[in-house]
Write an enzyme that holds these catalytic residues in place. Structure first.
Site, PDB file in Angstrom:
ATOM      1  N   LYS A  22       0.957  -1.193   0.032  1.00 32.72           N
ATOM      2  CA  LYS A  22      -0.031   0.007  -0.070  1.00 32.72           C
ATOM      3  C   LYS A  22       0.925   1.436   0.131  1.00 32.72           C
ATOM      4  O   LYS A  22       0.730   2.092  -0.962  1.00 32.72           O
ATOM      5  CB  LYS A  22      -0.852   0.058   1.140  1.00 32.72           C
ATOM      6  N   ASN A  23       1.861   1.325   1.001  1.00 34.75           N
ATOM      7  CA  ASN A  23       2.544   2.678   1.136  1.00 34.75           C
ATOM      8  C   ASN A  23       3.787   2.813  -0.038  1.00 34.75           C
ATOM      9  O   ASN A  23       3.926   4.018  -0.094  1.00 34.75           O
ATOM     10  CB  ASN A  23       3.214   2.565   2.406  1.00 34.75           C
ATOM     11  N   CYS A 117      -5.078   7.919   9.322  1.00 35.65           N
ATOM     12  CA  CYS A 117      -5.407   7.689  10.431  1.00 35.65           C
ATOM     13  C   CYS A 117      -5.083   8.503  11.727  1.00 35.65           C
ATOM     14  O   CYS A 117      -4.150   9.147  11.389  1.00 35.65           O
ATOM     15  CB  CYS A 117      -4.729   6.161  10.837  1.00 35.65           C
ATOM     16  N   ARG A 122       0.026  14.634  13.900  1.00 34.80           N
ATOM     17  CA  ARG A 122       0.496  14.311  12.624  1.00 34.80           C
ATOM     18  C   ARG A 122       1.212  15.481  11.762  1.00 34.80           C
ATOM     19  O   ARG A 122       0.409  15.768  10.943  1.00 34.80           O
ATOM     20  CB  ARG A 122      -0.181  13.167  11.739  1.00 34.80           C
ATOM     21  N   ASP A 307       3.185   0.008  12.415  1.00 36.25           N
ATOM     22  CA  ASP A 307       1.746  -0.365  11.727  1.00 36.25           C
ATOM     23  C   ASP A 307       1.598  -1.877  12.090  1.00 36.25           C
ATOM     24  O   ASP A 307       0.407  -2.470  11.961  1.00 36.25           O
ATOM     25  CB  ASP A 307       1.829  -0.131  10.178  1.00 36.25           C
ATOM     26  N   ARG A 399      -9.215   0.218   3.457  1.00 34.81           N
ATOM     27  CA  ARG A 399      -8.281   1.098   3.009  1.00 34.81           C
ATOM     28  C   ARG A 399      -7.053   0.526   2.814  1.00 34.81           C
ATOM     29  O   ARG A 399      -6.209   0.992   1.902  1.00 34.81           O
ATOM     30  CB  ARG A 399      -8.176   2.271   4.145  1.00 34.81           C
TER      31      ARG A 399
HETATM   32  C1  UD1 Z   1       3.911   6.606   7.297  1.00 30.86           C
HETATM   33  C2  UD1 Z   1       2.931   5.607   6.960  1.00 30.86           C
HETATM   34  C3  UD1 Z   1       2.462   5.079   8.249  1.00 30.86           C
HETATM   35  C4  UD1 Z   1       3.340   4.714   9.259  1.00 30.86           C
HETATM   36  C5  UD1 Z   1       4.350   5.746   9.519  1.00 30.86           C
HETATM   37  C6  UD1 Z   1       5.699   5.361  10.434  1.00 30.86           C
HETATM   38  C7  UD1 Z   1       2.038   6.088   4.839  1.00 30.86           C
HETATM   39  C8  UD1 Z   1       1.225   6.725   3.994  1.00 30.86           C
HETATM   40  N1  UD1 Z   1       1.882   6.157   6.059  1.00 30.86           N
HETATM   41  O1  UD1 Z   1       3.257   7.827   7.789  1.00 30.86           O
HETATM   42  O2  UD1 Z   1       1.653   4.134   8.162  1.00 30.86           O
HETATM   43  O3  UD1 Z   1       2.594   4.661  10.513  1.00 30.86           O
HETATM   44  O4  UD1 Z   1       4.876   6.008   8.334  1.00 30.86           O
HETATM   45  O5  UD1 Z   1       6.186   4.315   9.800  1.00 30.86           O
HETATM   46  O6  UD1 Z   1       3.203   5.679   4.263  1.00 30.86           O
HETATM   47  N2  UD1 Z   1       6.886  13.835  12.036  1.00 30.86           N
HETATM   48  C9  UD1 Z   1       7.083  15.362  12.328  1.00 30.86           C
HETATM   49  N3  UD1 Z   1       7.085  16.149  11.124  1.00 30.86           N
HETATM   50  C10 UD1 Z   1       6.779  15.969  10.043  1.00 30.86           C
HETATM   51  C11 UD1 Z   1       6.405  14.574   9.775  1.00 30.86           C
HETATM   52  C12 UD1 Z   1       6.746  13.579  10.780  1.00 30.86           C
HETATM   53  O7  UD1 Z   1       7.305  15.434  13.517  1.00 30.86           O
HETATM   54  O8  UD1 Z   1       6.923  16.672   9.256  1.00 30.86           O
HETATM   55  C13 UD1 Z   1       6.837  12.856  13.035  1.00 30.86           C
HETATM   56  C14 UD1 Z   1       5.471  12.264  13.329  1.00 30.86           C
HETATM   57  O9  UD1 Z   1       4.975  13.101  14.253  1.00 30.86           O
HETATM   58  C15 UD1 Z   1       6.172  10.606  13.826  1.00 30.86           C
HETATM   59  C16 UD1 Z   1       7.197  10.539  13.081  1.00 30.86           C
HETATM   60  O10 UD1 Z   1       7.556  11.777  12.561  1.00 30.86           O
HETATM   61  O11 UD1 Z   1       6.240  10.963  15.145  1.00 30.86           O
HETATM   62  C17 UD1 Z   1       7.125   9.655  12.012  1.00 30.86           C
HETATM   63  O12 UD1 Z   1       6.081  10.239  11.067  1.00 30.86           O
HETATM   64  P1  UD1 Z   1       6.250   9.731   9.516  1.00 30.86           P
HETATM   65  O13 UD1 Z   1       7.209   8.636   9.126  1.00 30.86           O
HETATM   66  O14 UD1 Z   1       6.214  10.939   8.873  1.00 30.86           O
HETATM   67  O15 UD1 Z   1       4.752   9.049   9.188  1.00 30.86           O
HETATM   68  P2  UD1 Z   1       3.864   9.272   7.980  1.00 30.86           P
HETATM   69  O16 UD1 Z   1       4.711   9.409   6.540  1.00 30.86           O
HETATM   70  O17 UD1 Z   1       2.968  10.114   8.162  1.00 30.86           O
END
Ligand code: UD1
Length: 427
Positions: A22-23, A117, A122, A307, A399
């Protein structure tokens, strides 16, 4: 709204084939917006999030042709818009990749804030910081993020937190930037490598994906006409491995890259689950002794994936004694345990740590999927519980899991989907 009905306590037996990730697919599809042409994607999962991404890209002018069940042709020749503000944007976390892809191709993007989610906070500050470092100006107006750059110029970018989304988004924005972009403290998840492989096949120059330093040398042009096969889904594979172990089953999980599963495999072996790694499959054998308790901490790859935290909690509930889970990524990812408490789970949550006093039977009742992986945990709880479990909010599970009910039925599970009009639970 549909619901799932499960009668538990049947050990899963047989073979299951994992779908495309998916991702990875959710990053590769918007990456196709960087070209003006056609590319073919194989191993694309048939799930709701992909439908939503296609819908969003369709409003920009992209065309899709299904070649067969999991092969999709994407034609971005007619894409000329950089504005994506439809309702689907709120329903999909990966809609944030439109920022990097459209900024890269058109030097401008206007998108609504992404959904996804609810695991607590986030933020997307690191994505924005990366775009700004490349030369984009960023403003927020009426709920939309507006990115604009006269030109994009490569830059060194250090991510304060390891972020999957920011790493991919910066890669997308940087492929046409003048000079070299270096992402330090980059995420290393398998789908980052897959997206970089896709970009390089189009003619990009991305090096180091899968390590914590990624270098992107900007190119003038990317060209379509390629075929790319999406990697297998690490989280779906893990869900079936855990489901097999939790039901004391005997399951061959096919279309897996065993290297991607190492953190889970190590934990299962520690818990006394026999795991056999084969070339592109993993066999979970029924254990001879009882499951042993374990402590798990979720971390960025190659650590234990967040996840898989909800599904593995159900496995820990089958092991006698107190196990702990420490959530290292998200600040609020234990809400699903409230649902499992209704089934008899003995759990206590203190901040980012959950203590699971396992070895106590779960009993079926009516519960709701609170998000995608929480939904997978509900299904696993239903598979191990005494009696009948009813799961509502199935759309969350749709999803990210392709044909979950059919795949579990083929493994002998007593699970069915009831289609109908059930009240949507509030949350
Ligand atoms: C992606 C995955 C999600 C998974 C996550 C972590 C997708 C669509 N989703 O989510 O299923 O749980 O990776 O493996 O691929 N953070 C910041 N600032 C930012 C971005 C992130 O502080 O601008 C922090 C977040 O709060 C979190 C950490 O970084 O604590 C990791 O988030 P991130 O790896 O960015 O997750 P997603 O890309 O949203």
């Amino acid at each position: 709204m549909d619901k799932l009905i499960i009668r538990g306590q049947t050990p899963l037996k047989g073979e299951v084939t994992v779908s495309g990730a998916k991702n990875a697919a959710l990053g590769v599809l918007p990456a196709a917006l960087l070209i003006r042409g056609v590319c073919t994607l194989e191993n694309v999962p048939d799930i709701l999030d992909i439908d939503r991404m296609k819908q969003i890209m369709g409003t920009l002018g992209a065309l899709f042709v299904s070649v067969d069940r999991d092969t999709l042709q994407v034609d971005t020749t007619g894409v000329s818009a950089f504005l994506s503000t439809g309702d689907d944007m709120h329903r999909l976390r990966a809609s944030y990749y439109l920022m990097g892809a459209l900024l890269g191709r058109f030097h401008e993007a206007v998108i609504t804030f992404p959904g996804g989610c609810d695991f607590g906070n986030r933020p997307i500050d690191l994505h924005i910081k990366g775009f700004e470092a490349l030369g984009a100006s960023v403003s927020v107006d009426h709920g939309c993020i507006h990115l604009k750059a006269d030109k994009l110029v490569g830059a060194p970018i250090y991510l304060d937190v390891v972020s999957v989304g920011a790493t991919i988004n910066i890669m997308l924005a940087a492929v046409y930037a003048e000079g070299v972009t270096t992402i330090e403290n980059a995420a290393k998840e398998p789908h980052i490598v897959d997206i970089a492989t896709f970009l390089n096949a189009l003619g990009a120059d991305v090096k180091g994906a899968g390590t914590d330093t990624i270098k992107i040398r900007g190119v003038r042009e990317l060209i379509g006409g390629i075929t790319h096969s999406i990697i297998p889904d690490q989280i779906e594979a893990g869900t079936f491995m855990v489901a097999a172990a939790a039901t004391h089953g005997d399951v061959l999980v096919k279309n897996v890259i065993p290297k991607h599963m190492e953190s889970l495999t190590a934990k299962l072996l520690e818990m006394n689950v026999p795991v056999e790694e084969l070339d592109d499959s993993i066999h979970i054998h029924p254990g001879t002794g009882p499951l042993t308790k374990a402590n798990i901490k979720t971390l960025p790859y190659p650590g234990f994936p967040t996840d898989l935290q909800p599904p593995v909690a159900v496995l820990l509930m089958q092991a006698k004694g107190v196990s702990t889970i420490t959530e290292g990524i998200w600040d609020n990812r234990f809400k699903y345990l409230e649902e499992l408490r209704k089934m008899g789970a003995d759990v206590q949550v203190n901040g980012r740590t959950a203590m699971i006093d396992g070895g106590k039977p779960l009993s079926g009742c009516s519960i709701q999927a609170l998000d995608l992986r929480a939904g997978a945990a509900c299904v696993l709880a239903g598979l191990v519980a005494e009696g009948e479990t009813e799961i509502t909010n199935v759309q969350y599970i749709d999803r990210g899991y392709e044909n979950l009910v059919e795949k579990l039925q083929a493994l002998g599970a007593d699970i069915r989907r009831e289609t109908g009009c059930f009240p949507e639970s509030s949350q």
